[in-house]
Design an enzyme around this catalytic site. Structure first.
Site, PDB file in Angstrom:
ATOM      1  N   GLY B  34       0.729  -1.176  -0.034  1.00 51.36           N
ATOM      2  CA  GLY B  34      -0.245  -0.083  -0.018  1.00 51.36           C
ATOM      3  C   GLY B  34       0.750   1.042   0.067  1.00 51.36           C
ATOM      4  N   ALA B  35       0.146   2.486   0.472  1.00 51.10           N
ATOM      5  CA  ALA B  35       1.022   3.590   0.317  1.00 51.10           C
ATOM      6  C   ALA B  35       1.416   3.894  -1.087  1.00 51.10           C
ATOM      7  CB  ALA B  35       1.932   3.900   1.392  1.00 51.10           C
ATOM      8  N   HIS B  37       2.506   4.890  -4.752  1.00 50.05           N
ATOM      9  CA  HIS B  37       2.688   5.976  -5.504  1.00 50.05           C
ATOM     10  C   HIS B  37       3.104   5.706  -6.795  1.00 50.05           C
ATOM     11  CE1 HIS B  37       6.499   3.687  -5.252  1.00 50.05           C
ATOM     12  NE2 HIS B  37       6.520   3.752  -3.853  1.00 50.05           N
ATOM     13  N   HIS B  40       4.389   2.289  -8.037  1.00 46.81           N
ATOM     14  CA  HIS B  40       3.406   1.155  -7.878  1.00 46.81           C
ATOM     15  C   HIS B  40       2.669   1.300  -9.182  1.00 46.81           C
ATOM     16  CE1 HIS B  40       4.178   1.529  -3.304  1.00 46.81           C
ATOM     17  NE2 HIS B  40       4.402   0.275  -3.503  1.00 46.81           N
ATOM     18  N   GLN B  64       7.995  -9.218   7.519  1.00 47.78           N
ATOM     19  CA  GLN B  64       9.229  -8.617   6.979  1.00 47.78           C
ATOM     20  C   GLN B  64       9.797  -7.653   7.544  1.00 47.78           C
ATOM     21  OE1 GLN B  64       7.083  -8.124   3.126  1.00 47.78           O
ATOM     22  NE2 GLN B  64       8.251  -6.544   2.738  1.00 47.78           N
ATOM     23  N   GLU B 151      12.133  -2.799  -9.872  1.00 43.89           N
ATOM     24  CA  GLU B 151      13.843  -2.885  -9.559  1.00 43.89           C
ATOM     25  C   GLU B 151      14.195  -1.853  -8.594  1.00 43.89           C
ATOM     26  OE1 GLU B 151      15.723  -2.151 -13.643  1.00 43.89           O
ATOM     27  OE2 GLU B 151      15.079  -3.838 -14.323  1.00 43.89           O
ATOM     28  N   SER B 188       9.507   5.926  -3.380  1.00 51.63           N
ATOM     29  CA  SER B 188       9.430   4.790  -2.174  1.00 51.63           C
ATOM     30  C   SER B 188       8.356   5.406  -1.055  1.00 51.63           C
ATOM     31  CB  SER B 188      10.696   4.839  -1.419  1.00 51.63           C
ATOM     32  OG  SER B 188      10.714   4.092   0.020  1.00 51.63           O
TER      33      SER B 188
END
Lengths: 283, 283
Positions: B34-35, B37, B40, B64, B151, B188
């Site tokens: 989610g979140a 940007h 994504h 994680q 990547e 990010s």
């Protein structure tokens, strides 16, 4: 019955499974290490009751053997296995080479906790990692609707169930009753290692466990009942007892009187290690 | 574009995927925390170029994160994410609860070796176990034909490729180029933690890596080039450099001049850890 189709590549396996699915057929898998006996054949029969097509994998999985174990001498008899599968009506035998399953650079391991803790893991610490990883691969290769495992390897059955639940594998796991000879000895490919005198001793394992399970169900203290069973195994002629232990049937957590239980054991006859288990009826 | 279907159960996800498959449609998955940007969204666009339907999972995966990490403050903004997915044309958002993914008694872990060794693992030792396990679950839940990973998380992309190859997951993994702002900063979700002054520093990370990659390709000694890049990062205002390292592009084994390489780095700005990577062109 016609001979099973024999394939050794994942591509050929998937092509056949895809054709079956296109015809609306469903599929059950029986993972084996070959050296098929009546126990395996009963798994195939159960598979064919549940599903239209039965895939039997024959793969002696090196990652579930420790360096000290019997990988090299494990019995391999493919022609005989295929004849037995023909008689049983299995439609496909998947016989991958080791390098098909574990190509150069292979680097992934699946570890299952919960029911994998203790019992076999105390004596074969990497065994269930090897089992879980190869079973996950086989299921992802064949994508069966069902898979049949014998209760003879009871802890393995519990570990496979946990694996499938935890990783959301869309495979229904079916546990099948242990097939025994007339004297109660559970069918096992490793029985082939036993000489005549050892066979006589091995045949007492199940009776000793059944006696202990009755005592447990009747309220005998667990430590006393399992210690008594260990002593009886040694007296019968077993050379070493790895464990005799009562556990809850589904989780393999410590068993308590009144709960569905399983009494599990592993013991050595010379260089051969045998396992067996029986139900502990709840009162 | 219409709103994506939002489902939070594996059963509902599978029912929709089954319907799509019955209609002959294929499916690409974009796993996210989610979140969302622009990075994504570029993954969703690539997914929709490859496949008829795009499933985006939104799940902040606790396994994680190490106990010391930012699980609690990781940005969560579902309504905004769904609006962005609507604009991008994704057909389904899968938003499972933690207890759907990890019910009581969950006990399975997947560990990938090979490309998972070193780099991030030196600083986040359980990170890739968490990634591999949740990605395997998501793939087994959704059974996509394709999955798209950025990547930006280059080592993760290599680990997911290894996972799928090793476990025979029938999913084609597609790596997508990193989306950057006009100053070269990789998109990010953690950029949201940065203040204005930190943002100015962060924007120098990519340029410093590109400069070092050019030096490496031109034959500068690897230790010198990476040490120089580390010094440049500190001089630019980074508080701590976890690593700057050159690796072979596919295996992440040690890089040698003349081979396709990747220069990867992780560095801290206050409490925010940023990662980035650039290609090292072979001569």
């Amino acid at each position: 019955m016609s001979r099973p189709l024999v394939v050794d590549s994942v591509a050929a396996l998937r092509a056949q499974v895809r054709d079956w699915r296109r015809d609306g057929l469903n599929i059950a898998m029986v993972p084996t290490m070959g050296a098929l006996h009546d126990g395996h054949i009963s798994l195939v029969e159960i598979a064919l009751e549940k599903a239209d097509r039965c895939v039997v994998s024959i793969f002696v999985n090196p990652t579930q053997f420790a360096p000290s174990e019997d990988l090299d001498k494990y019995p391999r008899q493919l022609a005989r296995d295929l004849e037995r599968l023909r008689q049983a009506g299995a439609q496909l035998a998947f016989t991958p080479a080791v390098k098909q399953m574990y190509p150069a650079g292979f680097a992934t391991k699946i570890s299952v906790g919960g029911p994998a803790a203790g019992l076999e893991s105390d004596f074969r610490p990497t065994f269930f990692d090897g089992v879980a990883t190869v079973v996950a691969k086989l299921f992802l290769q064949a994508s069966p609707d069902f898979a049949v495992f014998g209760e003879k390897d009871y802890q393995q059955l519990c570990v496979v169930r946990q694996l499938c639940r935890d990783l959301d594998m869309p495979v229904e796991i079916i546990g099948a009753p242990t097939v025994r000879d007339a004297h109660g000895l559970a069918m096992s490919s490793r029985n082939a290692y036993l000489g005549d005198a050892e066979l006589e001793v091995a045949r007492q394992l199940n009776a000793i466990l059944r006696r202990a399970a009755v005592a447990l169900a009747a309220g005998t203290n667990e430590d006393s009942a399992t210690a008594e069973a260990s002593r009886a195994l040694v007296k019968a002629g077993f050379d070493k007892v790895d464990y005799v232990a009562a556990r809850e049937s589904l989780t393999l957590a410590p068993w308590r009187l009144g709960r569905d239980g399983r009494l599990l054991a592993a013991a050595w006859l010379g260089k051969t290690r045998l396992i067996d288990n029986v139900e502990v009826l709840s009162a």
